[in-house]
Design an enzyme around this catalytic site. Structure first.
Site, PDB file in Angstrom:
ATOM      1  N   ASP A  97      40.683  84.528   6.497  1.00  0.00           N
ATOM      2  CA  ASP A  97      40.824  85.966   6.746  1.00  0.00           C
ATOM      3  C   ASP A  97      40.657  86.727   5.431  1.00  0.00           C
ATOM      4  O   ASP A  97      41.388  86.482   4.467  1.00  0.00           O
ATOM      5  CB  ASP A  97      42.207  86.243   7.342  1.00  0.00           C
ATOM      6  N   GLU A 142      27.822  83.220  11.592  1.00  0.00           N
ATOM      7  CA  GLU A 142      26.910  83.254  10.448  1.00  0.00           C
ATOM      8  C   GLU A 142      25.498  83.579  10.879  1.00  0.00           C
ATOM      9  O   GLU A 142      24.823  84.411  10.263  1.00  0.00           O
ATOM     10  CB  GLU A 142      26.909  81.890   9.743  1.00  0.00           C
ATOM     11  N   LYS A 198      27.989  80.308  14.724  1.00  0.00           N
ATOM     12  CA  LYS A 198      27.299  81.338  15.510  1.00  0.00           C
ATOM     13  C   LYS A 198      27.495  82.711  14.871  1.00  0.00           C
ATOM     14  O   LYS A 198      26.601  83.566  14.936  1.00  0.00           O
ATOM     15  CB  LYS A 198      27.792  81.334  16.956  1.00  0.00           C
ATOM     16  N   ASP A 227      32.099  85.180   4.205  1.00  0.00           N
ATOM     17  CA  ASP A 227      31.018  86.117   4.459  1.00  0.00           C
ATOM     18  C   ASP A 227      31.409  87.528   4.004  1.00  0.00           C
ATOM     19  O   ASP A 227      30.789  88.510   4.419  1.00  0.00           O
ATOM     20  CB  ASP A 227      30.628  86.110   5.939  1.00  0.00           C
ATOM     21  N   ASP A 281      51.946  75.510   9.074  1.00  0.00           N
ATOM     22  CA  ASP A 281      51.519  76.233   7.874  1.00  0.00           C
ATOM     23  C   ASP A 281      50.966  75.235   6.853  1.00  0.00           C
ATOM     24  O   ASP A 281      51.661  74.308   6.434  1.00  0.00           O
ATOM     25  CB  ASP A 281      52.742  76.970   7.302  1.00  0.00           C
ATOM     26  N   GLU A 305      45.904  73.937  11.439  1.00  0.00           N
ATOM     27  CA  GLU A 305      45.697  75.237  12.084  1.00  0.00           C
ATOM     28  C   GLU A 305      47.009  75.644  12.744  1.00  0.00           C
ATOM     29  O   GLU A 305      47.734  74.796  13.272  1.00  0.00           O
ATOM     30  CB  GLU A 305      44.585  75.119  13.137  1.00  0.00           C
TER      31      GLU A 305
END
Length: 226
Positions: free
Chosen positions: A134, A208, A206, A170, A111, A84
């Protein structure tokens, strides 16, 4: 900076300065030396990093770390490397490591593409997790999406035969792109026809749960190294 001339590629993330909580800052100071691995341009010795030999799962972009800590806690027989770039997320996951007494998780703040290229040996990973990257939903930004043929090819090279690549999103249009890109990689095969049922090991976030209540969809993809 989205474009790094030295790497000749467009980055899939924007580095932004986030505010660290006191607890996150304390976790970075107290637990960082034990559970964080420095980025170096040399192959990572998993046995040295974890103090044992076990299957290794690599995660790109763990966010604030709730899913990562849940999975690592539930699978003590496997070792996990989470990558991350954002400091508050790293501090948050370190805090969870301390609170939940998780020993099979190591973090790298860098990265992920550079980590894969320079630290992860070929055919050494048993699995890769990429959850809710993203979506860069504006058409002009689609080129910044993480799931692109070059990265999928690189991930395939890092997976051991039979290893898996598990993505979740999503955003339907991104899910369709993921299915096309993963399906186009010759070294992978889909574990099912189309999208996969949500594997039991991946908990609902949360966001989702909130999305499901609003009627939004979530798509999982699980491909296997041939």
């Amino acid at each position: 900076m989205l474009y790094d001339p030295s790497e000749h590629r467009i980055r899939s993330f924007v580095t932004r300065a986030g505010r660290l909580s006191i607890a996150q800052a304390r976790a970075l100071e107290e637990l960082g030396p034990k559970f964080m691995l420095p980025y170096v341009k040399a192959p990572l010795d998993y046995e040295l990093a974890f103090g044992r030999k076990a299957p290794v799962i690599f995660e790109i972009g763990f966010g604030m770390g709730a899913t990562t800590s849940h999975i690592a806690k539930a699978m003590p027989e496997k070792d996990f490397i989470g990558v991350e770039v954002h400091t508050p997320g790293v501090g948050s996951l370190l805090k969870q490591i301390g609170e939940q007494d998780i020993s099979n998780l190591r973090l790298i703040q860098h990265d992920a593409v550079e980590v894969l290229n320079n630290m992860i040996p070929d055919a050494s990973l048993d699995g890769v997790h990429i959850y809710f990257p993203d979506p860069w939903h504006k058409a002009r930004h689609n080129k910044r999406r993480l799931i692109q043929p070059p990265l999928v090819k690189l991930l395939t090279e890092k997976l051991a035969p039979g290893g898996y690549l598990h993505c979740a999103t999503d955003w339907q249009e991104y899910a369709e792109q993921m299915l096309e890109v993963l399906g186009g990689e010759a070294g992978l095969r889909n574990s099912v026809e189309g999208y996969a049922p949500q594997p039991a090991y991946r908990p609902l976030t949360k966001f989702e749960n909130r999305g499901i209540k609003l009627g939004h969809g979530v798509w999982d993809l699980v491909f296997l190294k041939k």
